[in-house]
Enzyme design. Structure first.
Site, PDB file in Angstrom:
ATOM      1  N   ALA A  67       8.790 -10.507  36.752  1.00  0.00           N
ATOM      2  CA  ALA A  67       8.333  -9.449  37.661  1.00  0.00           C
ATOM      3  C   ALA A  67       7.514 -10.050  38.808  1.00  0.00           C
ATOM      4  O   ALA A  67       7.796  -9.801  39.987  1.00  0.00           O
ATOM      5  CB  ALA A  67       7.506  -8.415  36.884  1.00  0.00           C
TER       6      ALA A  67
ATOM      7  N   GLU B 222      23.971  -5.503  22.064  1.00  0.00           N
ATOM      8  CA  GLU B 222      22.755  -5.480  21.251  1.00  0.00           C
ATOM      9  C   GLU B 222      22.562  -4.067  20.718  1.00  0.00           C
ATOM     10  O   GLU B 222      23.284  -3.139  21.133  1.00  0.00           O
ATOM     11  CB  GLU B 222      21.541  -5.921  22.089  1.00  0.00           C
TER      12      GLU B 222
ATOM     13  N   HIS C 240      10.119  -6.237  16.819  1.00  0.00           N
ATOM     14  CA  HIS C 240      11.481  -6.776  16.774  1.00  0.00           C
ATOM     15  C   HIS C 240      11.840  -7.007  15.312  1.00  0.00           C
ATOM     16  O   HIS C 240      11.045  -7.568  14.560  1.00  0.00           O
ATOM     17  CB  HIS C 240      11.564  -8.094  17.558  1.00  0.00           C
TER      18      HIS C 240
ATOM     19  N   ARG D 279      16.223  -0.619  17.676  1.00  0.00           N
ATOM     20  CA  ARG D 279      15.260  -1.493  17.006  1.00  0.00           C
ATOM     21  C   ARG D 279      14.279  -0.803  16.073  1.00  0.00           C
ATOM     22  O   ARG D 279      13.904  -1.347  15.053  1.00  0.00           O
ATOM     23  CB  ARG D 279      14.439  -2.182  18.071  1.00  0.00           C
TER      24      ARG D 279
ATOM     25  N   HIS E  62       6.613  -7.110  19.383  1.00  0.00           N
ATOM     26  CA  HIS E  62       7.491  -7.733  20.364  1.00  0.00           C
ATOM     27  C   HIS E  62       7.256  -7.232  21.785  1.00  0.00           C
ATOM     28  O   HIS E  62       7.250  -8.017  22.730  1.00  0.00           O
ATOM     29  CB  HIS E  62       8.940  -7.437  19.948  1.00  0.00           C
TER      30      HIS E  62
ATOM     31  N   ARG F 205      12.123   1.100  23.580  1.00  0.00           N
ATOM     32  CA  ARG F 205      12.937   0.448  24.622  1.00  0.00           C
ATOM     33  C   ARG F 205      14.307   0.032  24.081  1.00  0.00           C
ATOM     34  O   ARG F 205      14.412  -0.540  22.989  1.00  0.00           O
ATOM     35  CB  ARG F 205      12.206  -0.805  25.132  1.00  0.00           C
TER      36      ARG F 205
HETATM   37  P1  FAD Z   1       5.732 -12.053  31.563  1.00  0.00           P
HETATM   38  O1  FAD Z   1       7.023 -12.736  31.655  1.00  0.00           O
HETATM   39  O2  FAD Z   1       5.113 -11.950  30.224  1.00  0.00           O
HETATM   40  O3  FAD Z   1       4.724 -12.789  32.531  1.00  0.00           O
HETATM   41  C1  FAD Z   1       3.355 -12.463  32.527  1.00  0.00           C
HETATM   42  C2  FAD Z   1       2.636 -13.472  33.380  1.00  0.00           C
HETATM   43  O4  FAD Z   1       1.306 -13.033  33.613  1.00  0.00           O
HETATM   44  C3  FAD Z   1       2.502 -14.851  32.744  1.00  0.00           C
HETATM   45  O5  FAD Z   1       2.738 -15.799  33.753  1.00  0.00           O
HETATM   46  C4  FAD Z   1       1.047 -14.904  32.305  1.00  0.00           C
HETATM   47  O6  FAD Z   1       0.506 -16.192  32.229  1.00  0.00           O
HETATM   48  C5  FAD Z   1       0.400 -14.108  33.413  1.00  0.00           C
HETATM   49  N1  FAD Z   1      -0.898 -13.519  33.095  1.00  0.00           N
HETATM   50  C6  FAD Z   1      -1.206 -12.666  32.085  1.00  0.00           C
HETATM   51  N2  FAD Z   1      -2.503 -12.323  32.163  1.00  0.00           N
HETATM   52  C7  FAD Z   1      -3.018 -12.966  33.234  1.00  0.00           C
HETATM   53  C8  FAD Z   1      -4.295 -13.019  33.828  1.00  0.00           C
HETATM   54  N3  FAD Z   1      -5.354 -12.360  33.342  1.00  0.00           N
HETATM   55  N4  FAD Z   1      -4.467 -13.787  34.926  1.00  0.00           N
HETATM   56  C9  FAD Z   1      -3.436 -14.509  35.443  1.00  0.00           C
HETATM   57  N5  FAD Z   1      -2.210 -14.493  34.916  1.00  0.00           N
HETATM   58  C10 FAD Z   1      -2.001 -13.725  33.825  1.00  0.00           C
HETATM   59  N6  FAD Z   1      13.659  -8.624  27.349  1.00  0.00           N
HETATM   60  C11 FAD Z   1      14.920  -8.455  27.765  1.00  0.00           C
HETATM   61  O7  FAD Z   1      15.182  -7.599  28.615  1.00  0.00           O
HETATM   62  N7  FAD Z   1      15.912  -9.242  27.268  1.00  0.00           N
HETATM   63  C12 FAD Z   1      15.674 -10.217  26.341  1.00  0.00           C
HETATM   64  O8  FAD Z   1      16.589 -10.909  25.941  1.00  0.00           O
HETATM   65  C13 FAD Z   1      14.353 -10.394  25.885  1.00  0.00           C
HETATM   66  N8  FAD Z   1      14.081 -11.318  24.928  1.00  0.00           N
HETATM   67  C14 FAD Z   1      12.777 -11.535  24.586  1.00  0.00           C
HETATM   68  C15 FAD Z   1      12.475 -12.549  23.676  1.00  0.00           C
HETATM   69  C16 FAD Z   1      11.160 -12.840  23.364  1.00  0.00           C
HETATM   70  C17 FAD Z   1      10.839 -13.931  22.386  1.00  0.00           C
HETATM   71  C18 FAD Z   1      10.127 -12.089  23.963  1.00  0.00           C
HETATM   72  C19 FAD Z   1       8.689 -12.390  23.649  1.00  0.00           C
HETATM   73  C20 FAD Z   1      10.415 -11.060  24.840  1.00  0.00           C
HETATM   74  C21 FAD Z   1      11.740 -10.770  25.154  1.00  0.00           C
HETATM   75  N9  FAD Z   1      12.063  -9.751  26.045  1.00  0.00           N
HETATM   76  C22 FAD Z   1      13.358  -9.571  26.440  1.00  0.00           C
HETATM   77  C23 FAD Z   1      11.023  -9.020  26.746  1.00  0.00           C
HETATM   78  C24 FAD Z   1      10.862  -9.647  28.136  1.00  0.00           C
HETATM   79  O9  FAD Z   1      10.981 -11.034  28.038  1.00  0.00           O
HETATM   80  C25 FAD Z   1       9.533  -9.324  28.756  1.00  0.00           C
HETATM   81  O10 FAD Z   1       9.261  -7.967  28.642  1.00  0.00           O
HETATM   82  C26 FAD Z   1       9.556  -9.686  30.228  1.00  0.00           C
HETATM   83  O11 FAD Z   1       9.919 -11.029  30.363  1.00  0.00           O
HETATM   84  C27 FAD Z   1       8.206  -9.423  30.844  1.00  0.00           C
HETATM   85  O12 FAD Z   1       8.206  -9.969  32.122  1.00  0.00           O
HETATM   86  P2  FAD Z   1       6.916  -9.831  33.007  1.00  0.00           P
HETATM   87  O13 FAD Z   1       7.197 -10.546  34.276  1.00  0.00           O
HETATM   88  O14 FAD Z   1       6.495  -8.425  33.059  1.00  0.00           O
HETATM   89  O15 FAD Z   1       5.773 -10.589  32.172  1.00  0.00           O
HETATM   90  C1  SIN Z   2      16.566 -10.326  21.753  1.00  0.00           C
HETATM   91  O1  SIN Z   2      17.189 -11.259  22.226  1.00  0.00           O
HETATM   92  O2  SIN Z   2      16.761  -9.855  20.640  1.00  0.00           O
HETATM   93  C2  SIN Z   2      15.479  -9.718  22.560  1.00  0.00           C
HETATM   94  C3  SIN Z   2      16.047  -8.735  23.470  1.00  0.00           C
HETATM   95  C4  SIN Z   2      14.998  -7.829  24.004  1.00  0.00           C
HETATM   96  O3  SIN Z   2      13.841  -7.875  23.609  1.00  0.00           O
HETATM   97  O4  SIN Z   2      15.366  -7.003  24.839  1.00  0.00           O
END
Ligand code: FAD
Ligand code: SIN
Length: 539
Positions: A14, A121, A244, A290, A351, A386
């Site tokens: 994001a 999925e 999860h 899920r 998760h 979700r």
């Molecule tokens: P994040 O990618 O979590 O990034 C957050 C960022 O904020 C990081 O850089 C962190 O260091 C920074 N941050 C946090 N707090 C602070 C602070 N106070 N100051 C400065 N920086 C800070 N979703 C899917 O749609 N498909 C998938 O296949 C999938 N697989 C997943 C597998 C795993 C193991 C996990 C954990 C999640 C998965 N998800 C999946 C969910 C998805 O990955 C996340 O919801 C998504 O990546 C979140 O993106 P984001 O940019 O919002 O936050």
């Molecule tokens: C997974 O690969 O099972 C994670 C997918 C998700 O969190 O959306």
């Protein structure tokens, strides 16, 4: 004090997506508290849900999302985000993201929609998940970071942690509130910087670390949510924490996810005698949403006293499994499990936070100048649960929409470029008694354990009340530390975790029914009169 047109907090999908767009129109500070590649995004395995196949349609994707969301998705928001998908995916491909291609696809760059391999999925009625083997998030993060590194107007602050927002009301002004800046801790020097900006974008991800067992990495401590809450923004649907179903169960493995895509490619859930059980819980069996699968595993573990269940993909060709899931196969092998020959021991783990800082479909929060995108936000897409792989989709869609909406609104913002309010420097307590650190670690452990035991997959009102009482006491203790001690990452994260845990418990107590991910034994049914999002406001 430094001024930026945009301050973006977080370097997951994001934050990076937004920063790249914003940098075309102004200066951007990108704040991130660990290495820039460290994020939930980097661990995403399954992929990104997007309608690309002629056998699929936006309407089917919308319906699947609404069904998983158990009556609480905002239908208009759902439609908007889902229909953004193809354009955002094309942008990712243009940035260099290598999604897997169908075996039949002609070798060419870039791939067209018709060339992309699709997996399935839980809860999806069609194959619609684009993926990069089982390391989709790492591939997306790689491509976005390469583009960020090439951009001159983005200043990246690695190992800098956002501490708190500065708003008009904090400065004592009684007029309409808005954010003016943010305090940021330089984790190496211990100094706290003051960054000034009229537009602050929270992209801080989720809060998995509030639970003892989670698939999330260490950064997921709910900082953005806690900061927004302290600043007075509205928070919504925090009772809906997604567990999860299949996290690897092994004493040394920490929190390694076994992707739902493994079930999408045919893996079956079995007990320790090899018997399938999912069909007893839902006609969609292993591919039910899920919440259903996680509760079924939890119920089977409780019923049989087993420590885990098993995921079995041994009936598939070994070469296919190793090629399609190289990361999972290699990681399991490191722990002595050959997934081509043995079932994988699995347990559910926290998760994803489906709720968050309440926003509109463009990421605007209820506090002017503050935006939230990605997992930290609650747009209304996920409702009470979700749909798998809708998270990466929502993050790119919101990053784009948020940027466009800011561009449209900037000329009408009375403060645009005239934010000259005197922002006070950070004042910190000076005490530094390292012996007291043990209390920080103790409280951290206590919160995570009590959330797991009392606010987990299956809840009761009594357990929730017990958690609420204990959290209030912890909050007082932590607040005392916060005022007296020089701040550091551990203390700040502890304070944020405690706030987020309290928000989850308070929201869960408000919802006197069971719906989606919130299951309370005292109110085992969904109740129509409760079918609305939970909303919390400070005070
Ligand atoms: P994040 O990618 O979590 O990034 C957050 C960022 O904020 C990081 O850089 C962190 O260091 C920074 N941050 C946090 N707090 C602070 C602070 N106070 N100051 C400065 N920086 C800070 N979703 C899917 O749609 N498909 C998938 O296949 C999938 N697989 C997943 C597998 C795993 C193991 C996990 C954990 C999640 C998965 N998800 C999946 C969910 C998805 O990955 C996340 O919801 C998504 O990546 C979140 O993106 P984001 O940019 O919002 O936050
Ligand atoms: C997974 O690969 O099972 C994670 C997918 C998700 O969190 O959306």
């Amino acid at each position: 004090m430094i001024r930026y047109d945009y301050v973006v907090i977080g370097s997951g999908i994001a934050g990076l997506s937004f920063a790249l767009k914003a940098a075309e129109h102004g200066s951007v500070a990108l704040i991130t508290k660990a290495d820039k590649a460290e994020s939930n995004t980097a661990y995403a395995q399954g992929g990104i849900a997007c309608v690309t196949s002629s056998e699929d349609s936006f309407e089917l994707h919308v319906q699947d999302t609404l069904i998983a969301g158990a009556g609480l998705c905002d239908e208009d928001v759902t439609r908007t985000i889902i229909s953004e998908g193809p354009a955002r995916v094309r942008e990712l491909i243009a940035l260099g993201v290598q999604f897997d291609a169908k075996q039949s696809a002609a070798a060419k760059e870039p791939l067209g929609a018709q060339d992309l391999a699709l997996t399935r999925e839980g809860g999806h009625s069609k194959r619609r998940i684009l993926h990069s083997r089982d390391v989709t998030g790492r591939e997306i993060e790689r491509a976005l970071l390469a583009a960020i590194d090439a951009h001159a107007s983005i200043q990246v602050f690695e190992h800098h942690m956002a501490v708190d927002l500065i708003s008009l009301s904090k400065l004592g002004f009684a007029s309409e509130d808005r954010v003016l800046g943010v305090y940021v801790l330089n984790q190496a020097s211990g100094d706290v910087l003051t960054l000034r900006s009229d537009r602050i974008v929270l992209a801080t991800g989720g809060c998995g670390k509030v639970y003892l067992y989670t698939t999330n990495p260490a950064i997921a401590t709910g900082d953005g949510l806690a900061m927004a809450w302290r600043a007075g923004a509205r928070v919504s649907n925090m009772e809906f924490i997604q567990f999860h179903p299949t996290c690897l169960y092994h004493p040394d493995a920490g929190s390694f996810l076994i992707s739902e895509a493994v079930r999408g490619e045919g893996a079956k859930l079995v007990d320790n005698r090899g018997r399938r059980f999912m069909e007893r819980y839902d006609s969609r069996a292993e591919l039910a949403p899920r919440d259903v699968v996680a509760r079924a595993i939890d119920a089977e573990m409780k019923r049989t006293g087993a420590r885990c269940m098993f995921l079995d993909i041994t009936h598939k060709a070994a070469d296919f499994v190793r090629e399609r899931f190289p990361n999972i196969a290699q990681t399991c092998l490191k722990y002595g499990i050959d997934i081509t020959r043995q079932p994988i021991p699995v347990v559910p783990a926290a998760h994803y936070q489906c709720g968050g800082v309440q926003t509109d479909v463009d990421g605007a929060t209820t506090l002017r100048g503050l935006y939230a995108i990605g997992e930290v936000a609650c747009t209304g897409l996920h409702g009470a649960n979700r749909l798998a792989s809708n998270s990466l989709l929502e993050a790119v869609a919101l990053a784009h929409r948020c940027h466009e909406a800011i561009l449209r609104s900037r000329p009408h913002d009375p403060l645009n470029g005239r934010n000259t309010f005197p922002l006070p420097d950070w004042v910190s307590g000076e005490a530094q008694d390292l012996d007291e650190l043990v209390v920080v670690y103790h409280n951290w452990d206590e919160i995570r354990r009590l959330m797991w035991d009392y606010v987990g997959i299956v809840r009761t009102t009594k357990r929730l009340q017990r958690a609420a009482t204990r959290l209030r006491n912890l909050e007082r203790e932590i607040q005392e530390f916060y005022w007296n001690f020089k701040v550091n990452t551990d203390l700040l994260e502890l304070r944020n975790l405690c706030t987020v845990a309290t928000l989850i418990v308070d929201s869960a107590l408000m919802r006197q029914e069971s719906r989606g991910l919130h299951y309370n034994l005292d109110f085992p049914e969904a109740r129509e009169e409760q079918r609305f999002p939970s909303i919390l406001r400070r005070n």
